[in-house]
Design a protein around this motif. Sequence first.
Motif, PDB file in Angstrom:
ATOM      1  N   SER A   1      18.683  -9.494 -26.179  1.00  0.00           N
ATOM      2  CA  SER A   1      17.538  -9.535 -25.236  1.00  0.00           C
ATOM      3  C   SER A   1      16.690  -8.490 -25.336  1.00  0.00           C
ATOM      4  N   VAL A   2      16.835  -7.446 -25.980  1.00  0.00           N
ATOM      5  CA  VAL A   2      15.674  -6.367 -25.994  1.00  0.00           C
ATOM      6  C   VAL A   2      14.644  -7.006 -26.943  1.00  0.00           C
ATOM      7  N   ALA A   3      14.692  -7.931 -27.631  1.00  0.00           N
ATOM      8  CA  ALA A   3      13.942  -8.509 -28.560  1.00  0.00           C
ATOM      9  C   ALA A   3      12.718  -9.525 -27.608  1.00  0.00           C
ATOM     10  N   LEU A   4      13.071  -9.808 -26.462  1.00  0.00           N
ATOM     11  CA  LEU A   4      12.041 -10.496 -25.543  1.00  0.00           C
ATOM     12  C   LEU A   4      10.902  -9.429 -24.895  1.00  0.00           C
ATOM     13  N   ILE A   5      11.444  -8.071 -25.031  1.00  0.00           N
ATOM     14  CA  ILE A   5      10.516  -7.185 -24.227  1.00  0.00           C
ATOM     15  C   ILE A   5       9.300  -6.774 -24.929  1.00  0.00           C
ATOM     16  N   PRO A   6       8.038  -7.056 -24.201  1.00  0.00           N
ATOM     17  CA  PRO A   6       6.750  -6.826 -25.309  1.00  0.00           C
ATOM     18  C   PRO A   6       6.765  -5.183 -25.570  1.00  0.00           C
ATOM     19  N   ARG A   7       5.501  -4.987 -26.140  1.00  0.00           N
ATOM     20  CA  ARG A   7       5.374  -3.226 -26.178  1.00  0.00           C
ATOM     21  C   ARG A   7       5.171  -2.953 -24.821  1.00  0.00           C
ATOM     22  N   LEU A   8       5.629  -1.776 -24.410  1.00  0.00           N
ATOM     23  CA  LEU A   8       5.531  -1.102 -22.996  1.00  0.00           C
ATOM     24  C   LEU A   8       4.359   0.133 -23.417  1.00  0.00           C
ATOM     25  N   LYS A   9       3.854   0.514 -22.150  1.00  0.00           N
ATOM     26  CA  LYS A   9       3.165   1.855 -22.070  1.00  0.00           C
ATOM     27  C   LYS A   9       4.332   2.672 -22.138  1.00  0.00           C
ATOM     28  N   ARG A  10       3.870   3.701 -22.458  1.00  0.00           N
ATOM     29  CA  ARG A  10       4.894   4.986 -22.686  1.00  0.00           C
ATOM     30  C   ARG A  10       5.128   5.602 -21.168  1.00  0.00           C
ATOM     31  N   LEU A  11       6.134   6.150 -21.045  1.00  0.00           N
ATOM     32  CA  LEU A  11       6.433   7.084 -19.602  1.00  0.00           C
ATOM     33  C   LEU A  11       5.153   7.695 -19.503  1.00  0.00           C
ATOM     34  N   ASP A  12       4.861   8.592 -20.467  1.00  0.00           N
ATOM     35  CA  ASP A  12       3.582   9.489 -20.046  1.00  0.00           C
ATOM     36  C   ASP A  12       2.533   8.770 -19.394  1.00  0.00           C
ATOM     37  N   SER A  13       2.177   7.522 -19.671  1.00  0.00           N
ATOM     38  CA  SER A  13       1.037   6.976 -19.444  1.00  0.00           C
ATOM     39  C   SER A  13       1.121   5.978 -18.098  1.00  0.00           C
ATOM     40  N   ALA A  14       2.524   6.036 -17.530  1.00  0.00           N
ATOM     41  CA  ALA A  14       2.711   5.150 -16.312  1.00  0.00           C
ATOM     42  C   ALA A  14       2.246   5.815 -15.216  1.00  0.00           C
ATOM     43  N   GLU A  15       2.095   5.318 -14.230  1.00  0.00           N
ATOM     44  CA  GLU A  15       1.528   5.965 -12.960  1.00  0.00           C
ATOM     45  C   GLU A  15       2.921   6.386 -12.074  1.00  0.00           C
TER      46      GLU A  15
ATOM     47  N   VAL B   1       6.252  -1.378 -13.585  1.00  0.00           N
ATOM     48  CA  VAL B   1       5.935  -1.847 -12.243  1.00  0.00           C
ATOM     49  C   VAL B   1       5.149  -0.455 -11.491  1.00  0.00           C
ATOM     50  N   SER B   2       4.408  -0.938 -10.551  1.00  0.00           N
ATOM     51  CA  SER B   2       3.571   0.162  -9.850  1.00  0.00           C
ATOM     52  C   SER B   2       4.512   1.134  -8.970  1.00  0.00           C
ATOM     53  N   PRO B   3       3.789   2.415  -8.427  1.00  0.00           N
ATOM     54  CA  PRO B   3       4.744   2.875  -7.415  1.00  0.00           C
ATOM     55  C   PRO B   3       5.299   2.333  -6.383  1.00  0.00           C
ATOM     56  N   THR B   4       4.227   1.351  -5.597  1.00  0.00           N
ATOM     57  CA  THR B   4       4.605   0.636  -4.439  1.00  0.00           C
ATOM     58  C   THR B   4       5.688  -0.580  -4.737  1.00  0.00           C
ATOM     59  N   GLU B   5       5.690  -1.088  -6.025  1.00  0.00           N
ATOM     60  CA  GLU B   5       6.692  -2.146  -6.270  1.00  0.00           C
ATOM     61  C   GLU B   5       8.073  -1.366  -6.619  1.00  0.00           C
ATOM     62  N   GLN B   6       8.145  -0.140  -6.843  1.00  0.00           N
ATOM     63  CA  GLN B   6       9.289   0.625  -7.327  1.00  0.00           C
ATOM     64  C   GLN B   6      10.515   0.146  -6.594  1.00  0.00           C
ATOM     65  N   ALA B   7      10.407   0.688  -5.219  1.00  0.00           N
ATOM     66  CA  ALA B   7      11.888   0.332  -4.460  1.00  0.00           C
ATOM     67  C   ALA B   7      12.425  -1.292  -4.540  1.00  0.00           C
TER      68      ALA B   7
ATOM     69  N   THR C   1       0.657  -1.195  -0.091  1.00  0.00           N
ATOM     70  CA  THR C   1      -0.054  -0.012   0.096  1.00  0.00           C
ATOM     71  C   THR C   1       0.825   1.124   0.117  1.00  0.00           C
ATOM     72  N   SER C   2       0.369   2.456  -0.466  1.00  0.00           N
ATOM     73  CA  SER C   2       1.048   3.609  -0.314  1.00  0.00           C
ATOM     74  C   SER C   2       0.117   4.796   0.345  1.00  0.00           C
ATOM     75  N   THR C   3       0.969   5.451   1.278  1.00  0.00           N
ATOM     76  CA  THR C   3      -0.015   6.305   2.085  1.00  0.00           C
ATOM     77  C   THR C   3       0.164   7.754   1.238  1.00  0.00           C
ATOM     78  N   ALA C   4       0.715   7.648   0.162  1.00  0.00           N
ATOM     79  CA  ALA C   4       0.525   9.096  -0.674  1.00  0.00           C
ATOM     80  C   ALA C   4      -0.661   9.137  -1.475  1.00  0.00           C
ATOM     81  N   SER C   5      -1.247  10.412  -1.694  1.00  0.00           N
ATOM     82  CA  SER C   5      -2.218  10.774  -2.524  1.00  0.00           C
ATOM     83  C   SER C   5      -1.838  10.938  -3.989  1.00  0.00           C
TER      84      SER C   5
END
Length: 486
Positions: free
Chosen positions: A466-480, A400-406, A2-6
């Motif tokens: 190994s980069v060929a193994l990475i699927p299409r990712l959401k852009r940085l602007d769309s990440a939380e 990853v999500s913000p709570t998974e970041q660290a 969980t995150s305590t931040a809004s």
Amino acid sequence: MTSTASAPSPEADRAGFGARTALVLVSLVWPAQLLSAIGLLAGNAQAQIAIHFHTTQIAWFTLLSSLVGTFITPFVMKAADLYGKKRVMVALTVLGLVGDLIAALAPSFAVLLLGRGIAGFYAPMAMLVYAMARDVFPPRLVGPASGLIGGGIGIVALGGPFLSGWLLDGAGWRGVMWFLAAASAVSLVLLLAFVPESPVRGERTPVDWIGGLLLGGGVTAAVYGVGRGAQWGWTDAKTLAFIVGGILAVVLFVVVESRIAHPQYEISMLARRPVWSVFLATSLLAGTVYSAGTINQLLGLMPKIPTISDGLGYTATKLAWIGAPASVLIVLASVVTGALARRFESRVLLAAGALLATVGYALSAQFHHTVPQLMGVGIVVALGVGMIVALVPVMIIEVVSPTEQARANGLQGMVQGTLVTVVTQMIFVVLAQDGTVLKGTQFYRDAAYTNAFWLAAGFAAAGMLSVALIPRLKRLDSAEVGQASL
């Protein structure tokens, strides 16, 4: 978790780099790039240290810190979730400072290694810095800030060689050790004075001591076995015991984590293709570019001794001037790449950086004998390095999500740190195949440097594939991103 931040407000999202934000950014860039400075300055100093202490084991001067950092990383990431990233960063900096002071005062090579081992507690710092940037900067600044933090390696690469030249040529290797201690003290002051505590917290669950010991201990044991392989023999029982035992411990870690109530790392996160593929590609590429600098340092600073050593015998200052153009390009490439990541697929940018690094190291294998050759191939390598180091934190944010970041940064950092250690050790093994020991000091012939550069090119090529193994990712602007505590 969980995150305590809004969520950040629209006003925070539109905020730019004001004075306070700039101070926080500088205070995060400094501790993150102090690791790069340690690698560069220590790498340049290792030739003097090897000769001063008459040792053939100089590889452990840089590898020991990596081993310690690898072992403690799982526990550092958990502590950051529980007690706050800033508190943990301050504690790591204090330990790093203690280790630097011991190394600066070391009367023997054994005591020097002790100091370097304690300083290894500082190794997880960069992972916490990137996670902190995601937590405290508004969303639109997370990408540029992360790119600048990663691209700060270029500033280190530009100023670090001149600094090391001034220190080594004027005060010797102890001058380097004293500077690192002073830089750690500055890092401590900046963290205490300007960096806010992260608002993101994890659930207060029990520490998974078994999982942490299995992961940290297993990886450390395997890396130690690789490091001792050349000395003990690759088929020696001790070598195989460390390597195989370490691998089995990591396998057991996976089993344990899938069954306990509060695991150190959720296996489900690692099972996601975007996560593991990004970890693999970024760790392999970053591990390669951070390790390959050792070749240039030894090549440039080792003396020229007919039939014994084919080093170029440059002063540290001359080597700094040779690398200056490449260092500027690392900064520019990282800043531009951080901005491009908001508009273009990061995996495409990463593949381009990997291609440049591969070509650059292949060219270095053939052209490393004169100043123009070193400067020319250095430019190609620098463009690849700048792109790679800027994209590592950005791509982790994208998967990853913000709570998974660290925890994600910590795990990626462990993989990357392991590869840095393994690749560095393999470079020394390859160098030693065409080397000579004279009066207790290891020297290298030209064929050794050629083969080492080809090894680096091979690892960079593997990273590119190994980069060929990475699927299409959401852009940085769309990440939380961005909890905007500033």
